[in-house]
Design an enzyme around this catalytic site. Structure first.
Site, short mmCIF file in Angstrom:
data_model
loop_
_atom_site.label_atom_id
_atom_site.label_comp_id
_atom_site.label_asym_id
_atom_site.label_seq_id
_atom_site.Cartn_x
_atom_site.Cartn_y
_atom_site.Cartn_z
N GLN A 92 0.72 -0.94 0.02
CA GLN A 92 0.24 0.12 0.07
C GLN A 92 1.42 1.30 -0.39
OE1 GLN A 92 -2.57 -0.38 3.60
NE2 GLN A 92 -3.98 -2.01 2.41
N ASP A 104 -1.92 -11.81 4.33
CA ASP A 104 -3.54 -11.88 4.50
C ASP A 104 -3.83 -13.65 4.93
OD1 ASP A 104 -3.87 -9.00 4.42
OD2 ASP A 104 -4.25 -8.99 2.30
C1 S3P Z 1 -2.94 -4.32 -0.07
C2 S3P Z 1 -1.99 -5.35 0.72
C3 S3P Z 1 -1.55 -5.68 1.82
C4 S3P Z 1 -2.55 -6.01 2.04
C5 S3P Z 1 -3.90 -5.85 1.88
C6 S3P Z 1 -4.18 -5.33 0.32
C7 S3P Z 1 -2.20 -4.41 -1.44
O1 S3P Z 1 -1.33 -4.19 2.66
O2 S3P Z 1 -2.64 -6.74 3.79
O3 S3P Z 1 -4.88 -6.23 1.92
O4 S3P Z 1 -3.34 -3.84 -2.39
O5 S3P Z 1 -1.91 -2.69 -2.11
P1 S3P Z 1 0.30 -3.68 3.67
O6 S3P Z 1 0.47 -2.86 2.22
O7 S3P Z 1 -0.27 -2.50 4.62
O8 S3P Z 1 0.52 -4.65 3.54
#
Ligand code: S3P
Length: 450
Positions: A176, A327
């Site tokens: 993210q 996840d």
């Molecule tokens: C996601 C990144 C992950 C994941 C989330 C979806 C994404 O989070 O846990 O469900 O779509 O980029 P983080 O970036 O906080 O690890």
């Protein structure tokens, strides 16, 4: 939506063999990105197989608020008429991203280099989650943010009028954060560089390349270096969203622990940055086969067959695998409860800042079901009780977390006594058809307290 209305308790009872085909919904990560990148092109982007879960619907609504035309045609078919890179207009009202950390963080990144002001909020879960990890790098572009104490939502962002490109090393493994920086970099002149020590899901990079951006990815001694050239003209695309490996994990893992099961889950996206759970399950001795392996829309895809696996053994999951299955630890801890021996999950502290503190939520719920757990800040250890060996007979707290709710319901399909969750409502954020789909396979789910 900022809340999903009254709680809907649900209970799972020991179920007969799970059999049949599980058509799980579209990938959540790819669905968010399809809408956001579609909104940054001029022309029509066509999307099929979009996940119509609440998280993605909230992102669709946000894209409309920033000026894109987003149209639903039914059955997962959507079109987006975008406004071009840097073309977002100022929303008239607060942007409510509901339960979705991905939605809010990617959208904040996208608007950070456009001279507009927007205020973001979300539900009680999202309002607890840290946004400083996003606003720190976005401030380097010239974006200003004011939020609640600890960098919490609601938060207002004032996008940079004269953005500068940024080089940023991720302080934690987070797709993210990486994506927010890349999306901000789209409207900064010159090259924006993101360095990640451990590879995280790479859908943003793949999709930016597909939309015609100049982007390179290099593996170096420092880690993966992603370089994006700003101010591209993105070209509208036709996107077929693969099915979500994170949603597939629930029918797959339920089949592994419910006696006599044999379930086929077709068309699953198996991008290596997402497939860590399946490697782990194989190492534990799961009867899992990949059929028809192929590439679709730039993403590796296969049909997965999962059969009841009474001989699974606990293992140590290497910490460097965490980003590729981040996840999936809640449902893995359920599978581990039905394996023999202990499963050690290290390097998992990011689980503490998800939709809930997932280490605490799984530890407390599994203990209530009779499983022995050890934990520290960065580790979860599950002492397996063997096939059918989990006593159950408890109600777990879902804590506004879809994956916690689904994990305990899958656990209840194989435990001696039923397992309830206090609220199944959050499941609609990512897997709105969970209840009927699992029911078709033979799961016994009822809407009630135990
Ligand atoms: C996601 C990144 C992950 C994941 C989330 C979806 C994404 O989070 O846990 O469900 O779509 O980029 P983080 O970036 O906080 O690890």
């Amino acid at each position: 939506m900022s809340s999903h209305g009254p709680a809907t308790p649900m209970t799972a009872r020991k179920s007969g063999p799970l059999k049949g085909t599980a058509d799980v919904p579209g990938d959540k990560s790819i669905s968010h990105r399809s809408l956001i990148l579609g909104a940054l092109t001029v022309g029509e982007t066509k999307i099929s197989g979009l996940l119509e879960g609440q998280d993605v619907l909230d992102t669709a609504k946000a894209m409309r608020a920033f000026g894109a035309e987003v149209i639903e045609h039914g059955g997962g078919d959507w079109t987006v008429h975008g406004v071009g890179v840097g073309g977002f207009s100022e929303p008239e009202d607060v942007i409510d991203c509901g339960n979705s950390g991905t939605g809010v963080r990617l959208i904040m990144g996208t608007m950070a280099t456009t001279p507009i002001t927007a205020t973001f909020t979300g539900d009680a879960s999202l309002r607890k989650r840290p946004m400083g990890r996003i606003t720190d790098p976005l401030s380097l572009f010239g974006c200003q943010a004011v939020g609640r104490e600890g960098g919490r939502l609601p938060m207002t962002l004032v996008g940079a009028a004269d953005p500068v490109p940024v080089t940023y090393t991720l302080p934690m493994a987070s797709a993210q954060v990486k994506s927010a920086v890349l999306l901000a970099g789209l409207n900064a002149p010159g090259q924006t560089v993101v360095i990640e020590k451990e590879p995280t899901r790479d859908h943003t990079e793949r999709m930016l390349a597909g939309f015609g951006a100049e982007i390179t990815v290099e593996d170096t001694d420092e880690g993966r270096v992603v370089t994006l050239t700003g101010r591209p003209e993105l070209k509208p695309q036709t996107i077929a969203v693969p099915r979500d490996p994170s949603s597939a994990a629930f029918p797959v893992c339920a089949a592994l622990i419910v006696e006599g099961s044999d379930v086929l889950v077709p068309n699953i996206g198996l991008n290596p940055t997402r497939a860590g759970l399946y490697t782990t399950l194989k190492e534990m001795g799961a009867d899992l086969t990949f059929e028809n392996e192929r590439t679709e829309g730039g993403e590796p895809v296969a049909d997965l067959r999962a059969r009841f696996s009474p001989d699974m053994k606990g293992i140590e999951v290497p910490p460097e695998r965490a980003p590729s299955m981040i996840d999936e630890y809640p449902i893995l801890s359920v599978v581990a409860s039905f394996a023999s021996g202990k499963t050690v999950m290290k390097g998992v502290k990011e689980l503490r800042v998800k939709e809930s503190d997932r280490i605490d939520a799984m530890a407390r719920g599994l203990e209530a079901c009779g499983v022995t757990i050890e934990e520290d800040e960065d580790t979860l250890i599950v002492h397996g009780m063997g096939p059918g060996g989990v006593p159950g007979g408890a109600t777990a707290e879902a804590r506004l977390d879809h994956r916690i709710a689904m994990s305990f319901l899958c656990c209840g399909m194989a435990s001696e006594k039923p397992i309830g969750v206090d609220d199944s409502g959050p499941i609609a954020t990512s897997f709105p058809i969970f209840e009927p789909l699992m029911g078709t396979l033979g799961a016994q789910l009822v809407r009630s307290n135990r």
